[in-house]
Design an enzyme around this catalytic site. Structure first.
Site, PDB file in Angstrom:
ATOM      1  N   HIS A  20       0.844  -1.199   0.000  1.00 14.72           N
ATOM      2  CA  HIS A  20       0.000   0.000   0.000  1.00 14.72           C
ATOM      3  C   HIS A  20       0.875   1.244   0.000  1.00 14.72           C
ATOM      4  CE1 HIS A  20       0.603   0.879   4.253  1.00 14.72           C
ATOM      5  NE2 HIS A  20       0.197  -0.336   4.589  1.00 14.72           N
ATOM      6  N   HIS A  23       4.067   1.633   2.167  1.00 14.35           N
ATOM      7  CA  HIS A  23       5.288   0.961   1.706  1.00 14.35           C
ATOM      8  C   HIS A  23       5.937   1.757   0.575  1.00 14.35           C
ATOM      9  CE1 HIS A  23       2.571  -2.509   2.986  1.00 14.35           C
ATOM     10  NE2 HIS A  23       3.461  -2.394   3.947  1.00 14.35           N
ATOM     11  N   CYS A 128       1.598  -9.957  20.184  1.00 18.57           N
ATOM     12  CA  CYS A 128       0.707  -9.548  19.094  1.00 18.57           C
ATOM     13  C   CYS A 128       1.057 -10.375  17.855  1.00 18.57           C
ATOM     14  CB  CYS A 128       0.838  -8.069  18.774  1.00 18.57           C
ATOM     15  SG  CYS A 128      -0.139  -7.640  17.305  1.00 18.57           S
ATOM     16  N   CYS A 131       1.950  -8.125  14.751  1.00 20.60           N
ATOM     17  CA  CYS A 131       3.293  -7.541  14.787  1.00 20.60           C
ATOM     18  C   CYS A 131       4.348  -8.639  14.802  1.00 20.60           C
ATOM     19  CB  CYS A 131       3.526  -6.713  16.051  1.00 20.60           C
ATOM     20  SG  CYS A 131       2.576  -5.207  16.178  1.00 20.60           S
ATOM     21  N   CYS A 146      -2.879  -4.206  21.361  1.00 22.86           N
ATOM     22  CA  CYS A 146      -1.722  -3.789  20.578  1.00 22.86           C
ATOM     23  C   CYS A 146      -1.924  -2.333  20.190  1.00 22.86           C
ATOM     24  CB  CYS A 146      -1.590  -4.648  19.325  1.00 22.86           C
ATOM     25  SG  CYS A 146      -0.401  -3.954  18.161  1.00 22.86           S
ATOM     26  N   HIS A 149      -2.204  -2.335  16.166  1.00 22.61           N
ATOM     27  CA  HIS A 149      -3.315  -3.016  15.491  1.00 22.61           C
ATOM     28  C   HIS A 149      -4.636  -2.914  16.233  1.00 22.61           C
ATOM     29  CE1 HIS A 149       0.311  -4.852  13.682  1.00 22.61           C
ATOM     30  NE2 HIS A 149      -0.405  -4.689  12.593  1.00 22.61           N
ATOM     31  N   LYS A 298      -3.507   5.894  11.265  1.00 22.84           N
ATOM     32  CA  LYS A 298      -2.436   5.382  10.425  1.00 22.84           C
ATOM     33  C   LYS A 298      -3.059   4.596   9.283  1.00 22.84           C
ATOM     34  CE  LYS A 298       1.383   2.143  10.174  1.00 22.84           C
ATOM     35  NZ  LYS A 298       1.889   0.852  10.616  1.00 22.84           N
ATOM     36  N   LYS A 301      -2.880  -1.849   6.431  1.00 24.40           N
ATOM     37  CA  LYS A 301      -3.710  -2.899   5.835  1.00 24.40           C
ATOM     38  C   LYS A 301      -4.685  -3.464   6.853  1.00 24.40           C
ATOM     39  CE  LYS A 301       0.601  -5.271   6.292  1.00 24.40           C
ATOM     40  NZ  LYS A 301       1.863  -5.339   5.617  1.00 24.40           N
TER      41      LYS A 301
HETATM   42  N1  MSP Z   1       8.782  -6.802   7.841  1.00 26.86           N
HETATM   43  C1  MSP Z   1       8.912  -5.742   8.764  1.00 26.86           C
HETATM   44  C2  MSP Z   1      10.175  -4.962   8.530  1.00 26.86           C
HETATM   45  C3  MSP Z   1      11.444  -5.747   8.586  1.00 26.86           C
HETATM   46  S1  MSP Z   1      12.814  -4.782   8.212  1.00 26.86           S
HETATM   47  C4  MSP Z   1      14.141  -5.722   8.567  1.00 26.86           C
HETATM   48  C5  MSP Z   1       7.718  -4.811   8.611  1.00 26.86           C
HETATM   49  N2  MSP Z   1       7.046  -4.871   7.453  1.00 26.86           N
HETATM   50  S2  MSP Z   1       5.781  -3.978   7.082  1.00 26.86           S
HETATM   51  O1  MSP Z   1       5.292  -4.490   5.832  1.00 26.86           O
HETATM   52  O2  MSP Z   1       4.860  -3.905   8.154  1.00 26.86           O
HETATM   53  O3  MSP Z   1       6.372  -2.577   6.782  1.00 26.86           O
HETATM   54  C6  MSP Z   1       6.502  -1.597   7.771  1.00 26.86           C
HETATM   55  C7  MSP Z   1       7.078  -0.369   7.133  1.00 26.86           C
HETATM   56  O4  MSP Z   1       6.246   0.026   6.027  1.00 26.86           O
HETATM   57  C8  MSP Z   1       7.125   0.866   8.015  1.00 26.86           C
HETATM   58  O5  MSP Z   1       8.250   0.908   8.856  1.00 26.86           O
HETATM   59  C9  MSP Z   1       7.171   1.933   6.962  1.00 26.86           C
HETATM   60  O6  MSP Z   1       8.446   1.973   6.401  1.00 26.86           O
HETATM   61  C10 MSP Z   1       6.178   1.429   5.946  1.00 26.86           C
HETATM   62  N3  MSP Z   1       4.814   1.839   6.263  1.00 26.86           N
HETATM   63  C11 MSP Z   1       3.738   1.028   6.434  1.00 26.86           C
HETATM   64  N4  MSP Z   1       2.630   1.797   6.647  1.00 26.86           N
HETATM   65  C12 MSP Z   1       2.971   3.094   6.643  1.00 26.86           C
HETATM   66  C13 MSP Z   1       2.254   4.293   6.831  1.00 26.86           C
HETATM   67  N5  MSP Z   1       0.962   4.348   7.016  1.00 26.86           N
HETATM   68  N6  MSP Z   1       2.974   5.439   6.803  1.00 26.86           N
HETATM   69  C14 MSP Z   1       4.331   5.451   6.626  1.00 26.86           C
HETATM   70  N7  MSP Z   1       5.017   4.327   6.446  1.00 26.86           N
HETATM   71  C15 MSP Z   1       4.363   3.128   6.412  1.00 26.86           C
HETATM   72  O7  MSP Z   1       7.485  -4.043   9.515  1.00 26.86           O
END
Ligand code: MSP
Length: 501
Positions: A20, A23, A128, A131, A146, A149, A298, A301
């Site tokens: 999304h 990312h 969680c 997470c 959490c 979430h 925030k 997903k």
């Molecule tokens: N898999 C772990 C990260 C491991 S790194 C060694 C993870 N994945 S995640 O798919 O949940 O991605 C989290 C990251 O996605 C956040 O730290 C950020 O970089 C990005 N974001 C996800 N949602 C976001 C927002 N709503 N706003 C900004 N960044 C976002 O955690």
């Protein structure tokens, strides 16, 4: 310009769901910095990828009625497919289910074990499953939920292996002291440091019930907690990203890890400790940005309020998305985004401030000077405002101040628009007595446009290419106002940011 290496990473994203905009945001931020460093002549390596093991993926696969590997394959392909769409220039895309990664993880974790940093114990805590993380009491939301979430958590008790994080407290404090910019922005550094100073507990390294995870090399009956497998991607990738070549010595330690605040603790506390335990030099720096919010929540997903980056780009283009996000949300802070806000900035800033400026300048050079930029002097007042812009811009990006750097450029774009209004070239064009002043104005406008467009390359990679080609600019190195002499042929361009339907 001396060439340095610059190794920048994004988090590797969970494959339990599709990509999304959140990312895309982190990835575009890393891409802005990667592109900027390439412009500086640095030897850049930009890594992104997917985090494929762990309970969230296992659970999502079960729900979808597929194997975890099948789910991982499907969603990893979507993440990888997002990269060209957002114009990300990653040099490699790592997947943690790649055996080349998992073999290296096993080697490194065995080393951590051999070095004596792993102990057996019993874990009890709030877990969680989304997470894939145990929460400490101070992290819990109201009613033992959490905080991310907003789901109720269960207390879990299990026998497993622990990484002796507590043993690294002193070294971590020393690292933070030695390197004041290890974590930026500063308020995040303080957050991480006070977490460390508050006393570190050992962290669980394995999960007995997990199936979709790497076996511990010294106790294959237990599976590795996904974060250890995941964090190590930053190092393992360099070993196999290029066929037949090991890039580790060339690029490690990483110059910058980019991420949002949700994974600060893992990166700013556990990761450097794990590096020390494994005799790997810790990364140089990390930048923690905020959340993109929809309304007040925030975008995520699990909350189901996500903007689909593919749809946004379909409508506005990748450049507009990159521009909007870094301009609208002060990088490092949380910020709300909206389609209405997007449309507004698209129209007033991209289409009017910048797109129209470019069209007007190129049209005037064609009309008044047959498309050839006159050679002239730099205008003194304009020079004052452009003075040192390249250096200031570089300093800001060195501190990962993506919004402030863009603000700086935008002030120059607006300065050029004022210059047009002040000098009124169309009036000068009628005054045949003073053709030199018109030469000077046109020269300065083209120069100004060239300078700002070079600065915008990382933010607007597509548009800047079109415009730099029209300006007859061959290189992509940043330039100061007046560094090109004039005499070059320029061409008109179609509207850079056409009206949106
Ligand atoms: N898999 C772990 C990260 C491991 S790194 C060694 C993870 N994945 S995640 O798919 O949940 O991605 C989290 C990251 O996605 C956040 O730290 C950020 O970089 C990005 N974001 C996800 N949602 C976001 C927002 N709503 N706003 C900004 N960044 C976002 O955690």
């Amino acid at each position: 310009m001396s060439s340095e290496t610059f190794y920048v990473t994004t988090p590797i994203y969970y494959v339990n769901a599709e990509p999304h905009l959140g990312h895309a945001y982190s990835t575009m931020a890393a891409d802005v910095l990667a592109r900027h460093h390439r412009q500086r002549g640095d030897d850049v390596f930009f890594l992104t990828g997917t985090d494929e093991h762990g309970e969230p993926v296992e659970n999502a696969a079960k729900k979808a009625g597929v194997t975890p590997q099948e789910l991982a394959d499907t969603n990893a392909a979507k993440f990888e497919g997002l990269m060209p769409i957002i114009d990300a220039t990653n040099d490699f895309f790592i997947r943690t289910s790649d055996p080349r990664h998992t073999e290296r993880v096993a080697e490194i974790m065995q080393r951590v074990y051999d070095n004596g940093w792993v102990t057996k114990g019993v874990y009890e805590g709030w877990y969680c499953p989304r997470c894939a993380d145990f929460k400490t009491e101070r992290e819990l939301g109201p009613g033992n939920t959490c905080p991310i979430h907003e789901i109720p958590l269960q207390k879990e008790r299990e026998e497993n292996w622990f990484f002796q994080l507590s043993a690294f407290q002193g070294q971590l404090e020393g690292l933070y002291e030695e390197r004041p910019d290890f974590v930026v922005p500063e308020f995040r550094r303080n957050e991480a440091l006070s977490f460390i100073k508050g006393g570190l507990e050992d962290v669980s390294l394995s999960r007995p019930n997990l199936k979709w995870g790497l076996p511990l090399p010294w106790d294959p009956g237990q599976r590795m907690y996904v974060w250890f497998d995941a964090l190590l991607n930053y190092v393992t990738a360099l070993g196999f990203a290029r066929e037949g070549e090991d890039l580790t010595d060339r690029y490690w330690p990483a110059d910058l890890h980019v991420m949002a605040k949700d994974i600060l603790k893992f990166h700013a506390v556990i990761w450097p400790a794990l590096c020390l335990a494994a005799e790997i030099e810790p990364p140089r720096r990390m930048v923690i940005h905020g959340y993109l919010l929809m309304g007040e929540k925030k975008m995520s997903k699990s909350l189901g309020n996500v903007l689909d980056p593919f749809a946004v780009i379909d409508r506005f283009g990748a450049d507009a998305l990159r521009f909007y996000l870094f301009r609208e949300v002060s990088f490092g802070q949380d910020g709300a985004i909206s389609t209405a806000g997007f449309e507004q900035r698209y129209e007033t800033e991209l289409a009017n401030d910048y797109g129209n400026l470019a069209s007007r300048v190129l049209a005037m050079v064609e009309r008044y000077r047959d498309g050839v930029v006159p050679a002239a002097q730099v205008d003194a007042t304009l020079a004052e405002d452009f003075e040192g812009a390249v250096a200031r811009f570089g300093d800001l990006l060195d501190r990962a101040e993506l919004t402030q750097a863009l603000d700086l450029v935008w002030a120059l774009v607006r300065r050029l628009n004022r210059f047009v209004e002040e000098t009124q070239p169309w009036v000068l064009a009628k005054d045949e007595a003073d053709p030199e002043r018109l030469d000077e104005v046109l020269y300065n406008l083209v120069e100004g446009l060239r300078v700002v467009t070079l600065l915008l390359v990382p933010y607007l990679p597509g548009t800047s290419e079109t415009l730099l080609a029209a300006l007859g600019e061959e290189g992509r190195a940043l330039a100061e106002l007046g560094s090109r002499e004039g005499g070059q042929k320029v061409e008109r361009v179609p509207p850079l940011f056409p009206k949106i339907e």
